[in-house]
Write a protein that holds these residues in place. Structure first.
Motif, PDB file in Angstrom:
ATOM      1  N   GLN A 210      72.095   0.870 -12.926  1.00 38.81           N
ATOM      2  CA  GLN A 210      71.316   0.635 -14.138  1.00 38.81           C
ATOM      3  C   GLN A 210      72.236   0.471 -15.347  1.00 38.81           C
ATOM      4  O   GLN A 210      71.994  -0.370 -16.222  1.00 38.81           O
ATOM      5  CB  GLN A 210      70.351   1.792 -14.368  1.00 38.81           C
ATOM      6  CG  GLN A 210      69.360   1.559 -15.493  1.00 38.81           C
ATOM      7  CD  GLN A 210      68.467   0.355 -15.223  1.00 38.81           C
ATOM      8  OE1 GLN A 210      67.883   0.232 -14.152  1.00 38.81           O
ATOM      9  NE2 GLN A 210      68.387  -0.559 -16.192  1.00 38.81           N
ATOM     10  N   ASN A 214      72.367  -2.822 -17.689  1.00 40.40           N
ATOM     11  CA  ASN A 214      72.259  -2.732 -19.150  1.00 40.40           C
ATOM     12  C   ASN A 214      73.466  -3.385 -19.822  1.00 40.40           C
ATOM     13  O   ASN A 214      73.344  -4.090 -20.841  1.00 40.40           O
ATOM     14  CB  ASN A 214      72.133  -1.280 -19.590  1.00 40.40           C
ATOM     15  CG  ASN A 214      70.821  -0.661 -19.154  1.00 40.40           C
ATOM     16  OD1 ASN A 214      69.853  -1.358 -18.873  1.00 40.40           O
ATOM     17  ND2 ASN A 214      70.782   0.671 -19.102  1.00 40.40           N
ATOM     18  N   GLU A 217      73.098  -7.092 -19.686  1.00 38.79           N
ATOM     19  CA  GLU A 217      72.159  -7.600 -20.691  1.00 38.79           C
ATOM     20  C   GLU A 217      72.784  -7.602 -22.090  1.00 38.79           C
ATOM     21  O   GLU A 217      72.603  -8.546 -22.869  1.00 38.79           O
ATOM     22  CB  GLU A 217      70.883  -6.753 -20.682  1.00 38.79           C
ATOM     23  CG  GLU A 217      70.058  -6.866 -19.413  1.00 38.79           C
ATOM     24  CD  GLU A 217      69.607  -8.296 -19.164  1.00 38.79           C
ATOM     25  OE1 GLU A 217      69.271  -8.998 -20.144  1.00 38.79           O
ATOM     26  OE2 GLU A 217      69.586  -8.715 -17.981  1.00 38.79           O
ATOM     27  N   HIS A 218      73.530  -6.539 -22.389  1.00 34.33           N
ATOM     28  CA  HIS A 218      74.202  -6.495 -23.694  1.00 34.33           C
ATOM     29  C   HIS A 218      75.255  -7.593 -23.790  1.00 34.33           C
ATOM     30  O   HIS A 218      75.435  -8.211 -24.848  1.00 34.33           O
ATOM     31  CB  HIS A 218      74.847  -5.127 -23.910  1.00 34.33           C
ATOM     32  CG  HIS A 218      73.853  -4.015 -24.024  1.00 34.33           C
ATOM     33  ND1 HIS A 218      74.163  -2.700 -23.732  1.00 34.33           N
ATOM     34  CD2 HIS A 218      72.541  -4.020 -24.410  1.00 34.33           C
ATOM     35  CE1 HIS A 218      73.098  -1.956 -23.927  1.00 34.33           C
ATOM     36  NE2 HIS A 218      72.096  -2.735 -24.331  1.00 34.33           N
TER      37      HIS A 218
END
Length: 480
Positions: A210, A214, A217-218
Motif C-alpha cells: 500500500q 501511494n 500515485e504521488h
C-alpha cells in the motif's frame, strides 16, 4: 522522489527489506478486500488444515499412549499349553495299542523390578499305555491322570543383580516413547510458529504494498504537475526528468511487489492446507502492545526430548554392561502331585501335600573373552558420557537463546516506538512539502526527497513491527 539507484545507495536496508518481504510475496490490493481474518483465526485454520501439524500432534499423542508398553514389562503374563499325543509305534519289549500323553499346562508369570522372576502354574497330564498286555492274558493297567500345582522362583545374583538389566530395559522403552512425544510436540509448535510468521509476513507485505501504491500515485501527481509546468516553460527540464525517473522507479517497485505477492500467498495458503495463489481475506498486523509475551516452560520440548534420548543412551549402556556379565541364578520350585485313574480325583488330590516335589539349584554362564567384554563395557560408558554432554550443551543453548530473544524483543519494542513516531513526523513533513510544491515554494527534488524519507520511515515501522511479532512467535516454541 529519487531514482531507484539513489534510493538503494542512500538507504541500503531497503534492498534487504524488499528481498525479505516481497520475496515472500503477498496478494494484490484487489484480493485483500474480503472478510477479515485475524491471526488467531488463521492459526485455527492451520491446526485443522495442516497435515504436518496434525501428524505431529497425532504422533505425540501416540507416543504418550505407548508409555504403557514399558509397564507391560512388569505386568503379569498368562500362558497356556495343551497337547494331545497318541503314539501307536510299538516297542520291542511291550505289547500295547497306543501310548497316550495328553497334557495341559497353564500359569501366570511375572518379573519384578528387583530381579526376581516367578511363575505359578498348574499341570494336568493323562499318561499311559492303552491296551498294554502283561504276559498271557494279563489285564492292561489304567491310563493315569497326574495333577500338579507348582510355584517356581528365579533370582539373579550377578547379571541383572537387583534387576539392573530389567530396569534398564524398562527405561529404554519409557524414555524412547517420551523422546518421541516431546520431539513431535516441539515439531508442532515450530510448524505453528512458522505459520504465524507467514501471516505476519503477508500482512506486513500488504502494508508495504500500500505504501508503494501511494508512492506511485504521488509520483504520478508530481510528474503530471512538472509536465504541465514544462509545457509552460515554468520549470527546468531536469525537474521533469527527475519526476519521470521517480515515477518509473515507483512503478518498478509496485511491479516487483505484485510479482512477489503470488509467492507469499501460496506459502500462506500452503500452511493452512490450501493450494491457491489467492488470499481474499483482509489481514492486519497485530498491535505488539496488545500481544502478551508468551510464558516460558522451564524446559523446552526439544530439550526434554534430548533428555529422554540421553536416558535411552544411559539405559542402553547399562544394558550393554549387564548383558556382558556372567550369569548366576539361584532357582527353586515347589510342586504338589497326584496320580489317579479318574481325572477329577487327580485334580482334587493334587493339592494334598502327600507327594511334594522340591527343587533348588544354581545356574551359571560366563563369557571367556574377558578382554572383549571389558572393551564393550568401556565403549558403552563413553557413549553414556557423550549423551550427557550433549544434553548439557542443549540445555545451555536453550537458556542463551531465551535470554537473546528477551533482549531482542525489548530492543525491537524500543525501536518500534521510535519508528512509529518518526513515520508520523515524516508523513506530516511530506504532506506539507507536497503543498509547498504546488504553490511553487520548493523544488521537485526537495519534494521527492521528503516523499522518499516518508516511505523509508514507513518501511522501518512495518519492518520493526513485524520483527517484534516474529520474536513473539518464536518465543511460543518454548512452551508454557
Amino acid at each position: 522522489m529519487i531514482s531507484k539507484s539513489a534510493s538503494s545507495s542512500a538507504y541500503p536496508f531497503v534492498t534487504f527489506l524488499f528481498a525479505a518481504v516481497f520475496g515472500s510475496g503477498l496478494a494484490t490490493a484487489a484480493e485483500s478486500s474480503g472478510p477479515g481474518l485475524s491471526l488467531d483465526q488463521y492459526l485455527g485454520q492451520v491446526e485443522t488444515g495442516s497435515q504436518t501439524v496434525q501428524a505431529a500432534k497425532s504422533a505425540s499423542e501416540g507416543a504418550g499412549l505407548r508409555l504403557s508398553e514399558a509397564r507391560l514389562l512388569y505386568s503379569p503374563i498368562f500362558d497356556a499349553t495343551a497337547q494331545w499325543i497318541h503314539d501307536k509305534r510299538q516297542s520291542a519289549f511291550l505289547t500295547y495299542n497306543e501310548f497316550v500323553n495328553n497334557t495341559f499346562d497353564a500359569g501366570i508369570s511375572e518379573m519384578t523390578p528387583w530381579g526376581l522372576r516367578g511363575r505359578l502354574s498348574y499341570n494336568l497330564t493323562q499318561n499311559g499305555y492303552e491296551g498294554l498286555v502283561f504276559g498271557t492274558g494279563g489285564s492292561s493297567p489304567p491310563v493315569y491322570y497326574y495333577g500338579s500345582p507348582k510355584i517356581e522362583l528365579t533370582l539373579d545374583l550377578w547379571r541383572n543383580l537387583f534387576g539392573a538389566e530389567s530396569r534398564a530395559q524398562h527405561e529404554i522403552i519409557e524414555a524412547a516413547a517420551l523422546a518421541a512425544k516431546f520431539g513431535q510436540s516441539y515439531q508442532a509448535k515450530v510448524t505453528r510458529a512458522a505459520a504465524e510468521n507467514a501471516y505476519i509476513r503477508l500482512a506486513a507485505a500488504r502494508e508495504l504494498d500500500q505504501v508503494n501504491h501511494n508512492s506511485f500515485e504521488h509520483s504520478k501527481e508530481i510528474y503530471g504537475w512538472n509536465t504541465r509546468r514544462a509545457k509552460l516553460n515554468l520549470s527546468e527540464s531536469s525537474d521533469l526528468f527527475q519526476a519521470e525517473a521517480s515515477l518509473e522507479s515507483a512503478r518498478l517497485r509496485v511491479a516487483t511487489g505484485t510479482d512477489g505477492l503470488r509467492t507469499a500467498s501460496r506459502a500462506f495458503n500452503q500452511a493452512r492446507g490450501l493450494d491457491s495463489d489467492s488470499v481474499p481475506e483482509t489481514l492486519a498486523l497485530p498491535d505488539p502492545k496488545s500481544v502478551k509475551t508468551p510464558e516460558r516452560a522451564s524446559i523446552r520440548d526439544d530439550v526434554r526430548s534430548a533428555q529422554e534420548q540421553q536416558r535411552v543412551a544411559s539405559a542402553n549402556a547399562q544394558m550393554g554392561v549387564e548383558k556382558n556379565r556372567p550369569t548366576l541364578e539361584v532357582f527353586g520350585a515347589y510342586a504338589r502331585n497326584s496320580q489317579q485313574a479318574v481325572r477329577s480325583d487327580a485334580i482334587n488330590r493334587s493339592f494334598d501335600a502327600n507327594e511334594p516335589t522340591k527343587v533348588v539349584g544354581v545356574r551359571m554362564t560366563m563369557p571367556l573373552a574377558l578382554g572383549d567384554t571389558a572393551d564393550a563395557r568401556a565403549g558403552y560408558g563413553k557413549e553414556r558420557i557423550a549423551a550427557e554432554k550433549l544434553v548439557d550443551q542443549k540445555t545451555f543453548d536453550q537458556e542463551i537463546e531465551w535470554k537473546d530473544l528477551v533482549q531482542k524483543l525489548e530492543e525491537a519494542k524500543n525501536r518500534l516506538a521510535i519508528a512509529e513516531k518518526l513515520a508520523d513526523i515524516q508523513k506530516k513533513k511530506a504532506s506539507n512539502e507536497r503543498d509547498r510544491l504546488k504553490r511553487g515554494r520548493t523544488t521537485t527534488y526537495q519534494s521527492l526527497i521528503f516523499e522518499n524519507d516518508y516511505n523509508q520511515a514507513e518501511y522501518q515501522r512495518i519492518q520493526t513491527q513485524s520483527e517484534v511479532l516474529t520474536l513473539l512467535a518464536q518465543m511460543k516454541t518454548f512452551g508454557g
